[in-house]
Design an enzyme around this catalytic site. Structure first.
Site, short mmCIF file in Angstrom:
data_model
loop_
_atom_site.label_atom_id
_atom_site.label_comp_id
_atom_site.label_asym_id
_atom_site.label_seq_id
_atom_site.Cartn_x
_atom_site.Cartn_y
_atom_site.Cartn_z
N GLU A 127 -4.40 9.97 -10.63
CA GLU A 127 -2.65 9.72 -10.65
C GLU A 127 -2.18 9.41 -11.62
O GLU A 127 -1.01 9.09 -11.44
CB GLU A 127 -2.57 8.60 -9.43
CG GLU A 127 -3.23 9.35 -7.51
CD GLU A 127 -3.04 10.54 -7.38
OE1 GLU A 127 -2.12 10.59 -7.66
OE2 GLU A 127 -3.26 11.20 -6.15
N HIS A 167 -1.71 1.93 -5.61
CA HIS A 167 -1.96 2.72 -4.89
C HIS A 167 -3.32 2.79 -3.81
O HIS A 167 -4.47 2.57 -3.91
CB HIS A 167 -1.99 4.36 -5.20
CG HIS A 167 -2.62 5.74 -4.22
ND1 HIS A 167 -2.05 6.00 -3.32
CD2 HIS A 167 -3.92 6.45 -4.05
CE1 HIS A 167 -2.52 7.08 -2.84
NE2 HIS A 167 -3.24 7.59 -3.36
N HIS A 183 -5.18 3.21 0.37
CA HIS A 183 -5.70 4.10 1.82
C HIS A 183 -5.24 3.45 2.95
O HIS A 183 -6.09 3.19 3.81
CB HIS A 183 -6.69 5.55 2.14
CG HIS A 183 -6.40 6.58 0.24
ND1 HIS A 183 -7.85 7.04 -0.01
CD2 HIS A 183 -5.69 6.51 -0.37
CE1 HIS A 183 -7.20 8.32 -0.84
NE2 HIS A 183 -5.93 7.55 -1.68
N GLU A 223 8.95 -10.63 9.05
CA GLU A 223 9.43 -11.01 7.73
C GLU A 223 9.74 -9.91 6.52
O GLU A 223 9.93 -9.40 5.58
CB GLU A 223 8.41 -11.89 7.09
CG GLU A 223 7.01 -11.37 7.27
CD GLU A 223 5.41 -11.21 6.48
OE1 GLU A 223 4.65 -10.97 6.93
OE2 GLU A 223 5.66 -12.12 5.77
N HIS A 259 -1.84 10.64 3.57
CA HIS A 259 -2.71 10.36 2.66
C HIS A 259 -2.78 8.59 2.14
O HIS A 259 -4.42 8.13 1.80
CB HIS A 259 -2.22 11.09 1.22
CG HIS A 259 -2.90 10.51 0.53
ND1 HIS A 259 -3.43 11.48 -1.22
CD2 HIS A 259 -3.11 9.49 -1.09
CE1 HIS A 259 -3.69 11.55 -2.15
NE2 HIS A 259 -4.09 9.55 -1.85
#
Ligand code: 2HA
Ligand code: ZN
Length: 273
Positions: free
Chosen positions: A115, A138, A140, A168, A209
């Site tokens: 990525e 990133h 999952h 919050e 994803h």
């Protein structure tokens, strides 16, 4: 200084271990990047051995000649704290921001994260808006992903629902959350879509994803991911019990919160249901 002794490297490794412990990094899932400060580059530069230049797959001219610490493609977050030098790398960009070369790490072979285009394009957008931003993460995260199967894939609905589930949240991410529909990962198209959202938000969901978070440092970025995912977990629990909330935080109550906490909550998220 040895690369592994540098504080920014230690912070990077710790985030990888913390993400693994949250259960957000099955197998080789997820990736992390950090735009290294000039003085940090200077402090570890003696260890650099440049490899060959390789195309990034996109252009990031505003990041030309900068250095980044990144996870390796196909490498497991689980293994980063156990053997950092085999699982992460420092890369340098060329003076056009079109090619990169590994200068340290991945000592058993490999390439930077699949990525990389998304990470670099997000870091470029964020740098232009605020040079203090340095981290893109990133993962999952299970509950956010679960919600992408049941909520409409709009920024408005995801932002509002996440805000409602934990007081919050509107304070931690007042700009909201963006959503990218399902797309093929790893390429330039999803990177363009994500970096567009990063012009407005610090969080971008990838439907079915995972999620991207951007921040100034490792604590803020991991904390942002953790806060949003925790809120998603609460919503998943609520939706598992009932399809209706008996009570929740109301638009005027968000406006009151915004005033007292001195945050700006865009009105488009405070719609009447
Ligand atoms: O396998 O998470 O999006 C790494 C990824 C790709
Ligand atoms: Zn992923």
């Amino acid at each position: 200084m040895k690369v592994l002794d540098a504080e920014f490297v230690q912070g990077f490794i710790r985030l990888c271990g913390d993400g693994w412990e949250q259960g957000w990094h099955e197998r080789n899932g997820g990736n992390l990047s950090y735009r290294i400060k000039d003085e940090e580059v200077e402090s570890v530069k003696e260890n650099f051995v440049p490899k060959d230049w390789t195309p990034i797959g996109t252009e990031v001219p505003a990041l030309a000649s900068e250095y980044f610490l990144v996870t390796g493609s196909g490498k497991y977050f689980r293994n980063v704290p156990l053997d950092p030098e085999a699982n992460i790398a420092i890369i340098e960009l060329d003076d056009k921001g079109e090619n990169f070369r590994i200068v340290w790490g991945l000592n058993k072979g490999g390439r930077p994260t699949s990525e990389l285009p998304s990470h670099l394009m997000n870091l470029e957008v964020k740098k232009k808006l605020d040079p203090k931003y340095r981290v893109v993460y990133h993962c999952h995260c299970t509950n956010i992903i679960a919600l992408t199967f049941v909520l409409p894939l709009t920024d408005e609905v995801f932002t509002r629902e996440l805000w409602e589930m934990a007081t919050e949240c509107p304070v931690v991410f007042p700009q909201g959350v963006g959503v990218v529909p399902w797309m093929v990962p790893g390429g330039r198209d999803i990177a363009v879509a994500t970096s567009k959202l990063m012009e407005k938000y610090d969080l971008a969901i990838w439907a079915h994803h995972g999620m991207f978070a951007a921040g100034e440092d490792f604590d803020l970025t991991f904390g942002l991911m953790h806060t949003a995912e925790k809120s998603a977990e609460i919503l998943v629990k609520v939706l598992s019990m009932t399809d209706k909330k008996r009570q929740t935080i109301q638009p005027d109550e968000f406006r009151h919160l915004a005033k007292d906490f001195n945050v700006d909550l865009p009105e488009r998220f405070l719609y009447e249901k």
